[in-house]
Write a protein that holds these residues in place. Structure first.
Motif, short mmCIF file in Angstrom:
data_model
loop_
_atom_site.label_atom_id
_atom_site.label_comp_id
_atom_site.label_asym_id
_atom_site.label_seq_id
_atom_site.Cartn_x
_atom_site.Cartn_y
_atom_site.Cartn_z
N ASN A 1 0.14 -41.60 11.70
CA ASN A 1 0.29 -41.18 10.30
C ASN A 1 -1.04 -40.95 9.55
N ASN A 2 -2.02 -41.85 9.53
CA ASN A 2 -3.11 -41.65 8.87
C ASN A 2 -3.92 -40.44 9.19
N PHE A 3 -3.91 -40.19 10.72
CA PHE A 3 -4.60 -38.97 11.18
C PHE A 3 -3.79 -37.91 10.88
N PHE B 1 -3.73 -32.43 5.84
CA PHE B 1 -3.18 -32.15 4.46
C PHE B 1 -3.82 -32.71 3.40
N ASP B 2 -4.82 -33.40 3.44
CA ASP B 2 -5.60 -33.82 2.53
C ASP B 2 -6.72 -33.01 1.99
N ALA B 3 -6.60 -32.53 0.82
CA ALA B 3 -7.35 -31.35 0.31
C ALA B 3 -8.92 -31.99 -0.06
N GLY C 1 -6.66 -48.74 6.14
CA GLY C 1 -6.11 -47.80 7.10
C GLY C 1 -6.62 -46.39 7.11
N TYR C 2 -6.46 -45.84 5.98
CA TYR C 2 -6.73 -44.43 5.86
C TYR C 2 -8.19 -44.12 6.02
N GLY C 3 -9.16 -44.95 5.24
CA GLY C 3 -10.66 -44.86 5.27
C GLY C 3 -11.06 -45.20 6.87
N SER C 4 -10.52 -45.99 7.48
CA SER C 4 -10.64 -46.08 9.07
C SER C 4 -10.70 -44.79 9.94
N ALA C 5 -9.34 -44.19 9.66
CA ALA C 5 -9.11 -42.96 10.40
C ALA C 5 -9.91 -41.84 9.84
N ILE C 6 -10.37 -41.87 8.57
CA ILE C 6 -11.46 -40.71 8.44
C ILE C 6 -12.82 -41.20 9.11
N SER C 7 -13.14 -42.47 9.07
CA SER C 7 -14.43 -42.82 9.90
C SER C 7 -14.37 -42.34 11.17
#
Length: 294
Positions: free
Chosen positions: A52-54, A59-61, A259-265
């Motif tokens: 879900n994080n990926f 869709f994250d503008a 969690g979301y920050g790790s996915a972005i990294s």
């Protein structure tokens, strides 16, 4: 057999350090990237949420905007540094009065910490006390205010990065130019080749590995820049200088969305590897084809 054991024994400390500070943190970030985790929230435990994080990234503008601005920043900064660094390296190949002093002054930015560079440039660009807005207003009538002008803020971050890291490019290319043999250049001059022909057909192919290594280093640094830009603009105005490193920092620390920050990294790491690989193929493949033809 004994020499192999001695070699592995000597390499063991380096392998252990790389495993502890490289592989283990990567595996941990990969694990966190598949979880929803806010250690300071009402429920501090990790909750597995699959991909879900990926999926959220698509869709994250804000993330897409940060990626776009980061790519623009890296393109303008790295390309300018390579071009300016090459011309400065060619300048240092010649003898002129004050060469040693100028070369020393030129390399001073490399010893300054990035956060200090950002602080100094922040002081120089502050409208009320900065020397840059003062002279721009006095000489050209231009009112510089990076707090309200997104284009000026973006351009200044690029100029700041060029000022800080061009000396590294210069020194790398200077070492490559100094190591070149003189015979091909002398033969080309005897044959009547022009300077542009010598550059495109002799100099550039011979220093291509140095250019490739320099671009790799600077590209990876530019894609993860944080402290300089944070001190100069704070990521603003708006999202004009909110590059991906700053975006990750704001997601992880102020929002505590680990969690979301790790996915972005992880996605940024993947994009960096892909860009470096494409650059490597673009620069090395023509060289291999030329060898096959020869």
């Amino acid at each position: 057999m004994r020499s192999n054991k001695v070699g592995w024994l000597l390499l063991a400390p380096t392998i252990v350090v790389l495993a502890l500070f490289g592989i283990v943190p990567f595996i941990y970030v990969l694990y966190v990237g598949f979880h929803q985790w806010n250690p300071f929230g009402a429920n501090p435990s990790m909750i597995y949420n699959g991909a879900n994080n990926f999926r959220r990234l698509v869709f994250d503008a804000e993330f897409l905007t940060a990626i776009w601005y980061t790519l623009k920043f890296a393109l303008f900064a790295v390309l300018s540094e390579v071009v300016i660094g090459y011309f400065l390296a060619q300048l240092f190949m010649r003898e002129f009065p004050g060469k040693g002093f100028f070369r020393t002054i030129h390399t001073l930015p490399l010893i300054v910490a990035p956060i200090v560079v950002g602080s100094v440039w922040r002081l120089m660009t502050t409208p009320s006390i900065g020397v840059i807005p003062y002279y721009l207003r006095t000489w050209f009538g231009f009112d510089l205010n990076i707090g309200r002008d997104p284009n000026a803020a973006f351009i200044l971050t690029v100029i700041m990065d060029i000022w800080h890291w061009t000396p590294l490019v210069t020194l790398t290319l200077l070492a490559a130019l100094v190591s070149l043999p003189k015979e091909p250049f002398e033969q080309a001059e005897i044959d009547g080749a022009s300077r542009s022909q010598i550059f495109w057909h002799i100099t550039l192919p011979m220093i291509r590995p140095a250019i490739l290594a320099t671009v790799f280093i600077r590209l990876m640094d530019a894609l993860r820049t944080v402290d300089e830009v944070w001190m100069l603009t704070g990521g603003g105005p708006g999202a004009a200088t909110r590059y991906i490193g700053l975006h990750i920092w704001k997601v992880v620390f102020p929002k505590t969305d680990y969690g979301y920050g790790s996915a972005i990294s992880l996605i940024v790491l993947y994009l960096t590897l892909v860009m470096c690989w494409l650059l490597y193929v673009a620069l090395v493949a023509p060289r291999r084809d030329a060898r096959k033809v020869a």
